[in-house]
Design a protein around this motif. Structure first.
Motif, PDB file in Angstrom:
ATOM      1  N   LEU A 129       4.499   4.193  18.430  1.00 49.41           N
ATOM      2  CA  LEU A 129       4.503   5.787  19.320  1.00 49.41           C
ATOM      3  C   LEU A 129       5.505   6.309  17.967  1.00 49.41           C
ATOM      4  O   LEU A 129       5.398   7.487  17.356  1.00 49.41           O
ATOM      5  CB  LEU A 129       4.507   6.004  20.621  1.00 49.41           C
ATOM      6  CG  LEU A 129       2.907   5.412  21.022  1.00 49.41           C
ATOM      7  CD1 LEU A 129       3.046   5.282  22.817  1.00 49.41           C
ATOM      8  CD2 LEU A 129       1.512   6.677  20.587  1.00 49.41           C
ATOM      9  N   TYR A 130       6.619   5.982  18.064  1.00 46.12           N
ATOM     10  CA  TYR A 130       7.843   5.897  17.254  1.00 46.12           C
ATOM     11  C   TYR A 130       7.897   6.694  16.069  1.00 46.12           C
ATOM     12  O   TYR A 130       8.029   7.370  15.739  1.00 46.12           O
ATOM     13  CB  TYR A 130       9.133   5.425  17.942  1.00 46.12           C
ATOM     14  CG  TYR A 130      10.029   6.320  17.440  1.00 46.12           C
ATOM     15  CD1 TYR A 130      11.405   6.616  16.983  1.00 46.12           C
ATOM     16  CD2 TYR A 130      11.184   4.831  16.692  1.00 46.12           C
ATOM     17  CE1 TYR A 130      11.920   7.349  16.800  1.00 46.12           C
ATOM     18  CE2 TYR A 130      12.435   5.303  16.008  1.00 46.12           C
ATOM     19  CZ  TYR A 130      12.949   6.215  16.107  1.00 46.12           C
ATOM     20  OH  TYR A 130      13.819   6.940  16.011  1.00 46.12           O
ATOM     21  N   TYR A 131       7.520   5.271  15.918  1.00 43.44           N
ATOM     22  CA  TYR A 131       7.073   5.175  14.365  1.00 43.44           C
ATOM     23  C   TYR A 131       6.085   6.513  13.631  1.00 43.44           C
ATOM     24  O   TYR A 131       6.072   7.213  12.999  1.00 43.44           O
ATOM     25  CB  TYR A 131       6.222   3.744  13.635  1.00 43.44           C
ATOM     26  CG  TYR A 131       7.333   2.945  13.897  1.00 43.44           C
ATOM     27  CD1 TYR A 131       8.483   2.989  13.172  1.00 43.44           C
ATOM     28  CD2 TYR A 131       7.181   1.628  14.043  1.00 43.44           C
ATOM     29  CE1 TYR A 131      10.196   2.001  13.009  1.00 43.44           C
ATOM     30  CE2 TYR A 131       7.968   0.701  13.899  1.00 43.44           C
ATOM     31  CZ  TYR A 131       9.550   1.126  13.732  1.00 43.44           C
ATOM     32  OH  TYR A 131      10.573  -0.084  13.316  1.00 43.44           O
ATOM     33  N   ALA A 132       4.492   6.731  14.309  1.00 37.05           N
ATOM     34  CA  ALA A 132       3.734   7.721  14.271  1.00 37.05           C
ATOM     35  C   ALA A 132       4.327   8.876  14.270  1.00 37.05           C
ATOM     36  O   ALA A 132       3.894  10.125  13.407  1.00 37.05           O
ATOM     37  CB  ALA A 132       2.485   7.211  14.989  1.00 37.05           C
ATOM     38  N   TYR A 133       4.859   8.887  15.002  1.00 34.37           N
ATOM     39  CA  TYR A 133       5.463  10.362  15.423  1.00 34.37           C
ATOM     40  C   TYR A 133       6.467  10.352  13.730  1.00 34.37           C
ATOM     41  O   TYR A 133       6.682  11.587  13.650  1.00 34.37           O
ATOM     42  CB  TYR A 133       6.667  10.385  16.629  1.00 34.37           C
ATOM     43  CG  TYR A 133       7.289  12.267  16.879  1.00 34.37           C
ATOM     44  CD1 TYR A 133       6.590  13.077  17.515  1.00 34.37           C
ATOM     45  CD2 TYR A 133       8.869  11.511  16.859  1.00 34.37           C
ATOM     46  CE1 TYR A 133       7.474  13.933  17.325  1.00 34.37           C
ATOM     47  CE2 TYR A 133       9.877  12.843  17.060  1.00 34.37           C
ATOM     48  CZ  TYR A 133       8.582  13.813  17.378  1.00 34.37           C
ATOM     49  OH  TYR A 133       9.612  15.473  17.922  1.00 34.37           O
ATOM     50  N   ALA A 134       7.454   9.821  13.945  1.00 32.03           N
ATOM     51  CA  ALA A 134       8.561  10.357  12.699  1.00 32.03           C
ATOM     52  C   ALA A 134       7.488   9.900  11.641  1.00 32.03           C
ATOM     53  O   ALA A 134       7.989  10.857  10.910  1.00 32.03           O
ATOM     54  CB  ALA A 134       9.269   8.607  12.663  1.00 32.03           C
ATOM     55  N   PHE A 141      10.998  11.390   2.236  1.00 24.23           N
ATOM     56  CA  PHE A 141      12.036  10.635   2.894  1.00 24.23           C
ATOM     57  C   PHE A 141      12.043   9.747   3.679  1.00 24.23           C
ATOM     58  O   PHE A 141      11.116   8.956   3.992  1.00 24.23           O
ATOM     59  CB  PHE A 141      13.325  10.258   2.280  1.00 24.23           C
ATOM     60  CG  PHE A 141      14.334   9.719   2.259  1.00 24.23           C
ATOM     61  CD1 PHE A 141      14.441   8.416   1.354  1.00 24.23           C
ATOM     62  CD2 PHE A 141      15.043   9.585   3.369  1.00 24.23           C
ATOM     63  CE1 PHE A 141      15.598   7.701   2.076  1.00 24.23           C
ATOM     64  CE2 PHE A 141      16.336   8.570   3.709  1.00 24.23           C
ATOM     65  CZ  PHE A 141      16.401   8.068   2.296  1.00 24.23           C
ATOM     66  N   VAL A 142      11.710  10.782   4.789  1.00 23.76           N
ATOM     67  CA  VAL A 142      11.771  10.033   6.790  1.00 23.76           C
ATOM     68  C   VAL A 142      10.653   9.573   6.875  1.00 23.76           C
ATOM     69  O   VAL A 142      10.947   8.155   7.118  1.00 23.76           O
ATOM     70  CB  VAL A 142      12.681  10.872   7.094  1.00 23.76           C
ATOM     71  CG1 VAL A 142      12.019  10.640   8.088  1.00 23.76           C
ATOM     72  CG2 VAL A 142      14.390  11.909   7.047  1.00 23.76           C
ATOM     73  N   ARG A 143       9.692   9.967   6.444  1.00 20.35           N
ATOM     74  CA  ARG A 143       8.376   9.735   6.731  1.00 20.35           C
ATOM     75  C   ARG A 143       8.371   7.778   6.080  1.00 20.35           C
ATOM     76  O   ARG A 143       7.836   6.977   6.661  1.00 20.35           O
ATOM     77  CB  ARG A 143       6.976  10.502   5.688  1.00 20.35           C
ATOM     78  CG  ARG A 143       7.048  11.518   7.048  1.00 20.35           C
ATOM     79  CD  ARG A 143       5.491  12.618   6.218  1.00 20.35           C
ATOM     80  NE  ARG A 143       5.192  12.636   4.906  1.00 20.35           N
ATOM     81  CZ  ARG A 143       5.644  13.698   3.994  1.00 20.35           C
ATOM     82  NH1 ARG A 143       5.836  14.289   4.652  1.00 20.35           N
ATOM     83  NH2 ARG A 143       5.592  13.259   2.663  1.00 20.35           N
ATOM     84  N   ASP A 144       8.683   8.089   4.648  1.00 22.47           N
ATOM     85  CA  ASP A 144       8.397   6.916   3.872  1.00 22.47           C
ATOM     86  C   ASP A 144       9.414   5.776   4.560  1.00 22.47           C
ATOM     87  O   ASP A 144       9.074   3.833   4.733  1.00 22.47           O
ATOM     88  CB  ASP A 144       9.166   6.887   2.591  1.00 22.47           C
ATOM     89  CG  ASP A 144       7.725   7.861   2.027  1.00 22.47           C
ATOM     90  OD1 ASP A 144       6.394   8.210   2.427  1.00 22.47           O
ATOM     91  OD2 ASP A 144       7.901   7.766   0.721  1.00 22.47           O
ATOM     92  N   TRP A 145      10.329   6.258   5.294  1.00 25.03           N
ATOM     93  CA  TRP A 145      11.386   5.327   5.882  1.00 25.03           C
ATOM     94  C   TRP A 145      10.682   4.299   6.713  1.00 25.03           C
ATOM     95  O   TRP A 145      11.179   3.334   7.125  1.00 25.03           O
ATOM     96  CB  TRP A 145      12.961   6.046   5.894  1.00 25.03           C
ATOM     97  CG  TRP A 145      13.579   5.008   7.315  1.00 25.03           C
ATOM     98  CD1 TRP A 145      13.671   4.894   7.967  1.00 25.03           C
ATOM     99  CD2 TRP A 145      14.603   3.573   6.409  1.00 25.03           C
ATOM    100  NE1 TRP A 145      14.826   4.421   8.539  1.00 25.03           N
ATOM    101  CE2 TRP A 145      14.713   3.438   7.824  1.00 25.03           C
ATOM    102  CE3 TRP A 145      14.442   2.935   5.226  1.00 25.03           C
ATOM    103  CZ2 TRP A 145      15.832   1.887   7.593  1.00 25.03           C
ATOM    104  CZ3 TRP A 145      15.144   1.579   5.143  1.00 25.03           C
ATOM    105  CH2 TRP A 145      15.643   1.721   6.545  1.00 25.03           C
ATOM    106  N   PHE A 146      10.435   4.667   7.730  1.00 29.52           N
ATOM    107  CA  PHE A 146       9.788   4.421   8.823  1.00 29.52           C
ATOM    108  C   PHE A 146       8.685   4.115   8.880  1.00 29.52           C
ATOM    109  O   PHE A 146       8.401   3.445   9.749  1.00 29.52           O
ATOM    110  CB  PHE A 146       9.222   5.997   9.861  1.00 29.52           C
ATOM    111  CG  PHE A 146      10.578   5.944  10.631  1.00 29.52           C
ATOM    112  CD1 PHE A 146      10.918   5.679  11.439  1.00 29.52           C
ATOM    113  CD2 PHE A 146      10.915   7.476  10.273  1.00 29.52           C
ATOM    114  CE1 PHE A 146      12.019   6.248  12.643  1.00 29.52           C
ATOM    115  CE2 PHE A 146      13.176   7.909  10.714  1.00 29.52           C
ATOM    116  CZ  PHE A 146      12.908   6.552  11.947  1.00 29.52           C
ATOM    117  N   GLU A 147       7.573   4.352   7.001  1.00 34.90           N
ATOM    118  CA  GLU A 147       6.574   3.478   7.285  1.00 34.90           C
ATOM    119  C   GLU A 147       7.040   2.193   6.729  1.00 34.90           C
ATOM    120  O   GLU A 147       5.824   1.061   6.939  1.00 34.90           O
ATOM    121  CB  GLU A 147       5.270   4.065   6.560  1.00 34.90           C
ATOM    122  CG  GLU A 147       4.297   3.333   5.584  1.00 34.90           C
ATOM    123  CD  GLU A 147       3.408   4.116   5.368  1.00 34.90           C
ATOM    124  OE1 GLU A 147       2.688   4.314   5.411  1.00 34.90           O
ATOM    125  OE2 GLU A 147       3.448   5.877   4.857  1.00 34.90           O
TER     126      GLU A 147
END
Length: 289
Positions: A129-134, A141-147
């Protein structure tokens, strides 16, 4: 987003095999207070939500357990949200609590008294859920890091499941394209060979039987990714965020038992350094304008 010339120019150089901490991540966060724009500070707060996730799981298991001070949300705030959802009362307004906590608590409450058919631990469900939120964050850059982190965890899980004959679909978390492919594909590369360029590296890492060594190799892969993806943003929030992520990696390894980890870690860094440097130089050449 701001430009942080003085901040970044004044940061000490760091490397993954550093044996001493330049800053703890908490100290670095304090240094950033009053420097970052309001929007950029939210990105740093997003990173630190991982410690609130940890505290939430810890409090579910043991309510009187001490909290990790790197988190900001208190047990009382967790408890107020949980009780409001449980009693179907008005949810107290609290801007510090992200929306995925509500989704997590609802799933947790729905599961109470029912047979749990999922192999996925609650901490992994919260992480998903945290990853999906981020991954919905406006900053690419932040989106890609969490993915990247979601994909790495899922790919290593899928490889391990295939090796031991487990049903991988029961362990994969998240709903992005990579997660869906890992659940459904029986191909050797899970049908991702043309879209995930680091899959061969993960395949080799997954063959490592020493879990500590494997973790270190994963961190080396992530470190290289951070360097490549901030090369053209040297004074932007992306580089500040990457520095925080690197500090976290160093902090984790420095606090481990040196007798069991340092010698092996340095051997790995030495063996991989040349290949990593060559790859980065090629990236720089290919992306010159």
């Amino acid at each position: 987003m701001g430009k942080y010339y003085c901040l970044i120019a004044g940061l000490p150089n760091i490397a993954l095999d550093d044996s001493k901490l330049t800053y703890s991540i908490s100290e670095f966060r304090q240094e950033l207070d009053g420097i970052l724009t309001k929007a950029d500070k939210k990105l740093i707060d997003l990173f630190f939500l991982k410690f609130d996730n940890k505290n939430l799981i810890d409090h579910l298991k043991q309510p009187d357990r001490d909290s990790d001070q790197r988190g900001c949300i208190t047990y009382e705030e967790f408890d107020a949200l949980y009780k409001a959802l449980k009693e179907e009362e008005k949810i107290p307004k609290n801007d510090r609590i992200p929306p995925y906590f509500k989704a997590f608590f609802r799933a947790y409450l729905d599961a109470q008294g029912k047979e749990n058919n999922s192999e996925i631990p609650w901490e992994d469900r919260l992480a998903a859920l945290y990853y999906a939120y981020a991954m919905k964050n406006p900053n690419r850059f932040v989106r890609d890091w969490f993915e990247l982190n979601l994909n790495i965890n899922n790919m290593l899980t899928a490889i391990t499941c295939r090796k031991h004959g487990f049903d991988k679909a029961s362990y994969i978390v998240g709903e992005n394209e990579v997660a869906q492919a890992l659940r459904t594909s029986n191909a050797r590369d899970f049908g991702l060979g043309d879209t995930v360029d680091y899959l061969p590296d993960l395949g080799r890492i997954a063959e490592e039987t020493d879990l500590m060594v494997r973790e270190k190799k994963v961190d080396l892969l992530k470190w290289k990714w951070l360097e490549e993806h901030t090369f053209f943003k040297p004074f932007d929030i992306e580089s500040v965020f990457a520095y925080l992520l690197k500090l976290e990696m160093i902090e984790r390894w420095v606090t481990l038992d040196k007798a069991t980890g340092e010698k092996t870690f340095r051997e790995i860094v030495g063996a991989m350094k040349k290949g990593s440097d060559n790859a980065l130089e090629e990236f720089k050449r290919n992306n010159k304008k």
